[in-house]
Design a protein around this motif. Structure first.
Motif, PDB file in Angstrom:
ATOM      1  N   CYS A  29      38.527  37.393  34.566  1.00  0.00           N
ATOM      2  CA  CYS A  29      38.641  36.793  33.234  1.00  0.00           C
ATOM      3  C   CYS A  29      37.258  36.517  32.637  1.00  0.00           C
ATOM      4  O   CYS A  29      36.374  36.003  33.312  1.00  0.00           O
ATOM      5  N   LYS A  30      37.095  36.842  31.373  1.00  0.00           N
ATOM      6  CA  LYS A  30      35.827  36.639  30.676  1.00  0.00           C
ATOM      7  C   LYS A  30      35.926  35.542  29.617  1.00  0.00           C
ATOM      8  O   LYS A  30      35.002  35.360  28.818  1.00  0.00           O
ATOM      9  N   LYS A  31      37.039  34.821  29.620  1.00  0.00           N
ATOM     10  CA  LYS A  31      37.244  33.810  28.578  1.00  0.00           C
ATOM     11  C   LYS A  31      36.434  32.555  28.846  1.00  0.00           C
ATOM     12  O   LYS A  31      36.326  32.091  29.975  1.00  0.00           O
ATOM     13  N   SER A  32      35.872  32.007  27.776  1.00  0.00           N
ATOM     14  CA  SER A  32      35.168  30.735  27.863  1.00  0.00           C
ATOM     15  C   SER A  32      36.176  29.594  27.909  1.00  0.00           C
ATOM     16  O   SER A  32      37.319  29.732  27.448  1.00  0.00           O
ATOM     17  N   LEU A  33      35.738  28.461  28.432  1.00  0.00           N
ATOM     18  CA  LEU A  33      36.602  27.291  28.528  1.00  0.00           C
ATOM     19  C   LEU A  33      36.350  26.298  27.403  1.00  0.00           C
ATOM     20  O   LEU A  33      37.009  25.264  27.328  1.00  0.00           O
ATOM     21  N   ILE A  34      35.401  26.635  26.537  1.00  0.00           N
ATOM     22  CA  ILE A  34      35.155  25.859  25.322  1.00  0.00           C
ATOM     23  C   ILE A  34      35.361  26.797  24.143  1.00  0.00           C
ATOM     24  O   ILE A  34      34.877  27.935  24.161  1.00  0.00           O
ATOM     25  N   ALA A  35      36.079  26.328  23.117  1.00  0.00           N
ATOM     26  CA  ALA A  35      36.413  27.179  21.969  1.00  0.00           C
ATOM     27  C   ALA A  35      35.160  27.548  21.179  1.00  0.00           C
ATOM     28  O   ALA A  35      34.074  27.007  21.395  1.00  0.00           O
ATOM     29  N   GLU A  36      35.327  28.469  20.235  1.00  0.00           N
ATOM     30  CA  GLU A  36      34.177  28.976  19.481  1.00  0.00           C
ATOM     31  C   GLU A  36      33.509  27.916  18.622  1.00  0.00           C
ATOM     32  O   GLU A  36      32.357  28.087  18.206  1.00  0.00           O
ATOM     33  N   ASP A  37      34.188  26.779  18.379  1.00  0.00           N
ATOM     34  CA  ASP A  37      33.543  25.697  17.633  1.00  0.00           C
ATOM     35  C   ASP A  37      32.576  24.903  18.514  1.00  0.00           C
ATOM     36  O   ASP A  37      31.908  23.989  18.044  1.00  0.00           O
ATOM     37  N   SER A  40      35.849  22.089  21.075  1.00  0.00           N
ATOM     38  CA  SER A  40      37.230  22.004  21.549  1.00  0.00           C
ATOM     39  C   SER A  40      37.352  22.567  22.965  1.00  0.00           C
ATOM     40  O   SER A  40      36.905  23.679  23.251  1.00  0.00           O
ATOM     41  N   ILE A  41      37.944  21.788  23.860  1.00  0.00           N
ATOM     42  CA  ILE A  41      38.132  22.196  25.249  1.00  0.00           C
ATOM     43  C   ILE A  41      39.438  22.981  25.364  1.00  0.00           C
ATOM     44  O   ILE A  41      40.503  22.504  24.980  1.00  0.00           O
ATOM     45  N   VAL A  42      39.342  24.191  25.883  1.00  0.00           N
ATOM     46  CA  VAL A  42      40.541  25.017  26.042  1.00  0.00           C
ATOM     47  C   VAL A  42      40.818  25.302  27.522  1.00  0.00           C
ATOM     48  O   VAL A  42      41.662  26.126  27.850  1.00  0.00           O
ATOM     49  N   SER A  43      40.089  24.632  28.404  1.00  0.00           N
ATOM     50  CA  SER A  43      40.329  24.810  29.835  1.00  0.00           C
ATOM     51  C   SER A  43      41.547  24.008  30.273  1.00  0.00           C
ATOM     52  O   SER A  43      41.946  23.038  29.615  1.00  0.00           O
ATOM     53  N   LYS A  44      42.135  24.406  31.395  1.00  0.00           N
ATOM     54  CA  LYS A  44      43.284  23.718  31.966  1.00  0.00           C
ATOM     55  C   LYS A  44      43.028  23.484  33.454  1.00  0.00           C
ATOM     56  O   LYS A  44      42.569  24.380  34.162  1.00  0.00           O
ATOM     57  N   ILE A  45      43.340  22.284  33.911  1.00  0.00           N
ATOM     58  CA  ILE A  45      43.247  21.986  35.333  1.00  0.00           C
ATOM     59  C   ILE A  45      44.529  22.433  36.001  1.00  0.00           C
ATOM     60  O   ILE A  45      45.620  22.024  35.610  1.00  0.00           O
ATOM     61  N   CYS A  46      44.389  23.308  36.979  1.00  0.00           N
ATOM     62  CA  CYS A  46      45.539  23.847  37.690  1.00  0.00           C
ATOM     63  C   CYS A  46      45.530  23.343  39.130  1.00  0.00           C
ATOM     64  O   CYS A  46      44.484  23.350  39.788  1.00  0.00           O
ATOM     65  N   HIS A  47      46.692  22.887  39.615  1.00  0.00           N
ATOM     66  CA  HIS A  47      46.826  22.475  41.008  1.00  0.00           C
ATOM     67  C   HIS A  47      47.024  23.710  41.891  1.00  0.00           C
ATOM     68  O   HIS A  47      47.904  24.522  41.621  1.00  0.00           O
ATOM     69  N   ILE A  48      46.208  23.821  42.918  1.00  0.00           N
ATOM     70  CA  ILE A  48      46.383  24.932  43.865  1.00  0.00           C
ATOM     71  C   ILE A  48      47.700  24.749  44.610  1.00  0.00           C
ATOM     72  O   ILE A  48      48.489  25.686  44.738  1.00  0.00           O
ATOM     73  N   GLU A  49      47.929  23.540  45.102  1.00  0.00           N
ATOM     74  CA  GLU A  49      49.238  23.175  45.659  1.00  0.00           C
ATOM     75  C   GLU A  49      49.850  22.155  44.713  1.00  0.00           C
ATOM     76  O   GLU A  49      49.199  21.190  44.327  1.00  0.00           O
ATOM     77  N   ALA A  50      51.071  22.371  44.327  1.00  0.00           N
ATOM     78  CA  ALA A  50      51.690  21.749  43.158  1.00  0.00           C
ATOM     79  C   ALA A  50      51.580  20.225  43.111  1.00  0.00           C
ATOM     80  O   ALA A  50      51.555  19.539  44.137  1.00  0.00           O
ATOM     81  N   LEU A  76      40.929  26.772  34.864  1.00  0.00           N
ATOM     82  CA  LEU A  76      41.309  28.085  34.345  1.00  0.00           C
ATOM     83  C   LEU A  76      41.418  28.054  32.825  1.00  0.00           C
ATOM     84  O   LEU A  76      41.505  26.982  32.213  1.00  0.00           O
ATOM     85  N   CYS A  77      41.427  29.224  32.230  1.00  0.00           N
ATOM     86  CA  CYS A  77      41.756  29.318  30.806  1.00  0.00           C
ATOM     87  C   CYS A  77      43.253  29.042  30.640  1.00  0.00           C
ATOM     88  O   CYS A  77      44.016  29.068  31.620  1.00  0.00           O
ATOM     89  N   ASP A  78      43.670  28.799  29.411  1.00  0.00           N
ATOM     90  CA  ASP A  78      45.062  28.448  29.144  1.00  0.00           C
ATOM     91  C   ASP A  78      46.016  29.562  29.588  1.00  0.00           C
ATOM     92  O   ASP A  78      47.070  29.308  30.178  1.00  0.00           O
ATOM     93  N   GLU A  79      45.622  30.819  29.347  1.00  0.00           N
ATOM     94  CA  GLU A  79      46.499  31.942  29.680  1.00  0.00           C
ATOM     95  C   GLU A  79      46.719  32.042  31.197  1.00  0.00           C
ATOM     96  O   GLU A  79      47.859  32.170  31.661  1.00  0.00           O
ATOM     97  N   HIS A  80      45.640  31.994  31.963  1.00  0.00           N
ATOM     98  CA  HIS A  80      45.801  32.132  33.412  1.00  0.00           C
ATOM     99  C   HIS A  80      46.438  30.893  34.033  1.00  0.00           C
ATOM    100  O   HIS A  80      47.152  31.004  35.045  1.00  0.00           O
ATOM    101  N   HIS A  81      46.224  29.744  33.443  1.00  0.00           N
ATOM    102  CA  HIS A  81      46.921  28.543  33.921  1.00  0.00           C
ATOM    103  C   HIS A  81      48.426  28.721  33.764  1.00  0.00           C
ATOM    104  O   HIS A  81      49.213  28.400  34.672  1.00  0.00           O
ATOM    105  N   THR A  82      48.850  29.252  32.602  1.00  0.00           N
ATOM    106  CA  THR A  82      50.278  29.470  32.341  1.00  0.00           C
ATOM    107  C   THR A  82      50.861  30.484  33.332  1.00  0.00           C
ATOM    108  O   THR A  82      51.953  30.285  33.880  1.00  0.00           O
TER     109      THR A  82
END
Length: 267
Positions: A29-37, A40-50, A76-82
């Motif tokens: 993934c090449k997406k930044s975790l901060i938006a172009e402005d 704005s934070i577009v990162s997501k915290i993902c649990h490795i184990e739920a 992760l970025c929003d897409e990969h978190h989803t």
């Protein structure tokens, strides 16, 4: 149960942010975790184990403190978190794979940060703190770091200690440089950290005579409490420090642990 697993400690979030390098941890993934402005934070915290029982990669043997700990989180970025949090994709993204992503991504960021000025900034910030009491000037004998980890029964923070102990020569070099300039910052820094440990130790012991068992039961909490308090004190000290300083503070914490200013020296 799931609510506490999402109540992240501030130092945990800041360490995740710092070691993300503003990049999603998914290797392609090449997406930044901060938006172009740039705000704005577009990162997501993902649990490795739920975080909750109906989530992907649920581990019934974990505590909520372990679920919300840095070791179990990946940015992760929003897409990969989803994608990764989709229960139907659980077998595609097992625990071992996500831990590999996390380790490889953070190793890359650690290499980039290794020569940064954050360590020097952290030393300056912590040594400038003023306390009403002074900690003991503890003389330590040589010991194996793994023996001390085992002696204090450290679990959650074992990974961080082992990851950051490689910076001991770098920190030592900075201390020697300061001493060569006639500075007492090293002594004051270690005394300040020891002060915090003695205070936290008193809070957790609460008059209990069997102190080593209490220390072992609360070792991870004590370590994390000191780290969070250090960051909060530095923020309140009147100087402006970039939030990435939490990375430098984490390294100084591990160094202080190795110098026996935090937790107990093996007998």
């Amino acid at each position: 149960m799931g609510d506490k697993a999402r109540q992240y400690k501030p130092s945990t979030v800041r360490r995740l942010d710092t070691l993300s390098g503003n990049e999603c941890a998914e290797p392609t993934c090449k997406k930044s975790l901060i938006a172009e402005d740039r705000q704005s934070i577009v990162s997501k915290i993902c649990h490795i184990e739920a975080a909750s029982e109906n989530g992907p990669r649920w581990n019934d043997d974990m505590t909520d403190d372990e679920r919300r700990h840095y070791n179990n989180l990946i940015l992760l970025c929003d897409e990969h978190h989803t994608i990764i949090d989709n229960k139907e994709n659980e077998l595609k993204f097992p625990v071992e794979l996500l831990k590999e992503w996390k380790s490889n991504h953070e190793s890359k960021m650690l290499y980039k940060l290794r020569n940064s000025s954050l360590l020097k900034t952290a030393i300056d910030a912590i040594s400038d703190l003023e306390f009403e009491i002074e900690g003991d000037d503890i003389k330590t004998k040589p010991f194996d770091i793994d023996v001390k980890i085992h002696y204090n029964d450290i679990k959650r923070n074992k990974y961080i200690i082992n990851e950051y102990k490689i910076f001991y020569p770098k920190v030592n070099s900075l201390y020697r440089e300061l001493e060569g300039q006639g500075s007492f910052k090293k002594e004051k820094l270690l005394r300040n950290i020891n002060n915090l440990y003695l205070r936290k130790k008193g809070e957790y012991l609460n008059g209990n005579e069997n102190f080593i068992e209490q220390i072992r039961e609360n070792a991870d909490n004590i370590f994390e409490d000191i780290e969070n308090e250090l960051f909060n004190l530095v923020k309140q000290d009147g100087e402006f420090y970039h939030e990435d300083i939490v990375y430098g503070i984490s390294i100084i914490m591990v160094d202080a642990f190795m110098r026996c200013k935090i937790l107990e020296e093996p007998i």
